[in-house]
Enzyme design. Structure first.
Site, short mmCIF file in Angstrom:
data_model
loop_
_atom_site.label_atom_id
_atom_site.label_comp_id
_atom_site.label_asym_id
_atom_site.label_seq_id
_atom_site.Cartn_x
_atom_site.Cartn_y
_atom_site.Cartn_z
N ARG A 155 -0.52 35.71 61.61
CA ARG A 155 0.54 36.19 61.76
C ARG A 155 1.38 37.29 60.34
O ARG A 155 1.66 38.63 61.06
CB ARG A 155 1.82 34.58 60.78
CG ARG A 155 3.63 35.31 61.40
CD ARG A 155 4.21 34.69 61.61
NE ARG A 155 4.68 33.65 60.46
CZ ARG A 155 5.39 33.35 59.68
NH1 ARG A 155 5.64 32.51 60.43
NH2 ARG A 155 5.71 32.89 58.20
N ARG A 168 5.21 40.69 56.72
CA ARG A 168 5.51 39.91 55.85
C ARG A 168 4.94 39.62 54.28
O ARG A 168 4.27 39.05 54.91
CB ARG A 168 6.07 38.26 56.39
CG ARG A 168 7.66 38.52 57.03
CD ARG A 168 7.60 37.17 57.58
NE ARG A 168 7.72 35.72 56.29
CZ ARG A 168 8.80 34.58 56.57
NH1 ARG A 168 8.94 34.57 58.20
NH2 ARG A 168 8.38 34.22 55.35
N ARG A 215 17.32 19.73 51.36
CA ARG A 215 16.31 20.16 50.60
C ARG A 215 16.02 18.54 49.80
O ARG A 215 15.47 18.96 48.75
CB ARG A 215 16.18 21.47 50.21
CG ARG A 215 15.81 22.49 51.27
CD ARG A 215 14.93 22.92 50.66
NE ARG A 215 14.14 23.52 52.18
CZ ARG A 215 14.35 24.60 52.61
NH1 ARG A 215 15.09 25.70 52.11
NH2 ARG A 215 13.88 25.52 53.87
N LYS A 266 8.31 26.10 64.14
CA LYS A 266 10.22 25.37 63.69
C LYS A 266 10.31 25.78 64.52
O LYS A 266 11.40 25.31 65.11
CB LYS A 266 10.08 24.63 62.22
CG LYS A 266 10.78 23.83 61.99
CD LYS A 266 11.14 23.56 60.43
CE LYS A 266 11.23 24.78 59.99
NZ LYS A 266 12.45 25.09 58.98
N ARG A 324 3.34 27.93 49.30
CA ARG A 324 4.74 27.67 50.07
C ARG A 324 4.55 26.39 50.88
O ARG A 324 5.43 25.10 50.34
CB ARG A 324 4.56 28.64 51.11
CG ARG A 324 5.64 29.80 50.44
CD ARG A 324 5.11 31.33 51.35
NE ARG A 324 5.79 31.07 51.99
CZ ARG A 324 5.33 31.71 53.40
NH1 ARG A 324 4.34 32.59 53.31
NH2 ARG A 324 6.24 31.36 54.37
#
Ligand code: IMP
Ligand code: MG
Length: 368
Positions: A306, A312, A267, A192, A324
């Site tokens: 990633r 992360r 959201r 995104k 998620r």
């Protein structure tokens, strides 16, 4: 071009042309009311300037009274006409000329007609500087019209947009900027952020990421930022109204933009509705919700990959990643329905080369 409350208006009718139209109305009224002593009723606020110009050209004797009505909120009619200052004159057997700034839906004219009938006037006529035939839905005759105009929102020469613009000596028309406003969706790992930065360049859009807006406001200790922080410090969710106010400020800052990419918002349905209201107040709307579609297994692989370099934590654990992704689908499902109902939902295949995906997105955007 002028700007009022963040909206842009272009000059539409010059002062000369207005004066000429008023002159013509005055000539007709002088003819029709020769030797009579009419009562002019000026409808405030909008008609004050037209009334001044018109009445200064009236040759005979007359009385002038005022009343104040309102039916507009922002740039559209509410359908309900309210009396703020009633007529303080005996109407019985009088020949009345009602001076209006503009006749739009005709709701005000209907209300005034009732007032004339119940006041027992001898006769009455309407004189309006402007008339929007396409918007008019009533049968009452408007005897004197300065200028017929298309169904656009105008300001100036007595007319206002939320209180501003009445003092302008020409008429200005609301600029019809067709913005491209995208609500960009995609599960974690869908690319995104990458796509948003390409689209932003290609279409000259402003990328509004809710996360960035929050961080900016808090870092710069803006009033809204401090308010948001006070909730976060207590471990509470920031109320939608605060978020919406921040986004609204962001949109205002970029009133000249070709459009916006909303990222991370809305959201919930409540937020989607709030966004609709925000944009409609700025005379624009959401063009499309675009969701990047990527198969779950590919997402998991991409994120684990990633995670190896990003550091992360939430990218390193497969269970967390799957959770998620699930949260995303739960949220999106609701909003997908919301935008689908308005024919604004577009799913775009998010698997392939970055440029390929950009091309697919562009294809969708170009149809909007
Ligand atoms: P109506 O009752 O819908 O005919 O609306 C009449 C009133 O709405 C006018 O007296 C104005 O106050 C307001 N109005 C209608 N159109 C416009 C516009 O284009 N600009 C500003 N005010 C308008
Ligand atoms: Mg009015």
């Amino acid at each position: 071009m002028i700007k009022l409350h963040g909206l842009h208006f272009d000059e539409f009718i010059s002062e000369d042309k207005l004066k000429q139209a008023i002159e013509e109305v005055a000539n007709k009224i002088n003819e029709d009311y020769d030797g009579k002593e009419p009562l002019f009723l000026v409808v405030l606020n909008g008609a004050f300037k037209f009334a001044t110009e018109l009445l200064s050209r009236f040759n005979g004797d007359c009385e002038i009274e005022f009343l104040k009505l309102s039916s507009y909120d922002g740039t559209s009619s509410t359908g309900e006409v309210m009396t703020h200052i009633p007529i303080d004159a005996d109407l019985e057997d009088r020949e009345v000329i009602i001076i209006e700034d503009i006749v739009d839906s005709g709701n005000t004219i209907e209300k005034l007609t009732e007032m004339m009938v119940s006041g027992g006037v001898k006769n009455y006529r309407f004189a309006s500087l402007f008339f929007k035939p396409e918007a008019y839905s009533k049968e009452y005759k408007i005897h004197y019209v300065g200028l017929e105009i298309p169904n656009d929102f105008i300001v100036g020469y007595g007319l206002d947009y939320n209180g501003l613009g009445r003092n302008l000596n020409a008429i200005y028309k609301l600029k019809n900027t067709k913005m491209t406003n995208l609500v960009l969706f995609g599960p974690p790992g869908a690319g995104k952020g990458t796509q948003a930065s390409f689209l932003k360049e290609k279409y000259n859009l402003i990328h509004i990421s809710t996360g960035d807006v929050f961080r900016y406001n808090i870092k710069n200790a803006t009033e809204l930022g401090m308010l948001a922080k006070s909730y976060m410090d207590k471990g509470q969710l920031v109320p939608d109204t605060v978020t919406i106010d921040m986004l609204s400020a962001e949109v205002d800052k970029n009133a000249d933009a070709n459009g916006f990419i909303f990222d991370g918002f809305p959201r919930t349905i409540a937020q989607a509705e709030a966004l609709d209201t925000l944009l409609s107040d700025k005379n624009t709307q959401v063009s499309a919700m675009i969701a990047l579609e990527v198969d779950d297994e590919i997402l998991v692989q991409r994120l684990l990959e990633r995670g190896k370099t990003s550091g992360r934590k939430d990218d390193a654990d497969e269970t967390v990643i799957r959770k998620r992704i699930k949260v995303y689908y739960d949220e999106t499902a609701i909003l997908k329905g919301y935008y689908q109902k308005q024919d604004k939902y577009f799913g775009v295949d998010g698997v392939g080369e970055v440029t390929e995906i950009t091309a697919r997105l562009s294809k969708t955007i170009d149809t909007l």
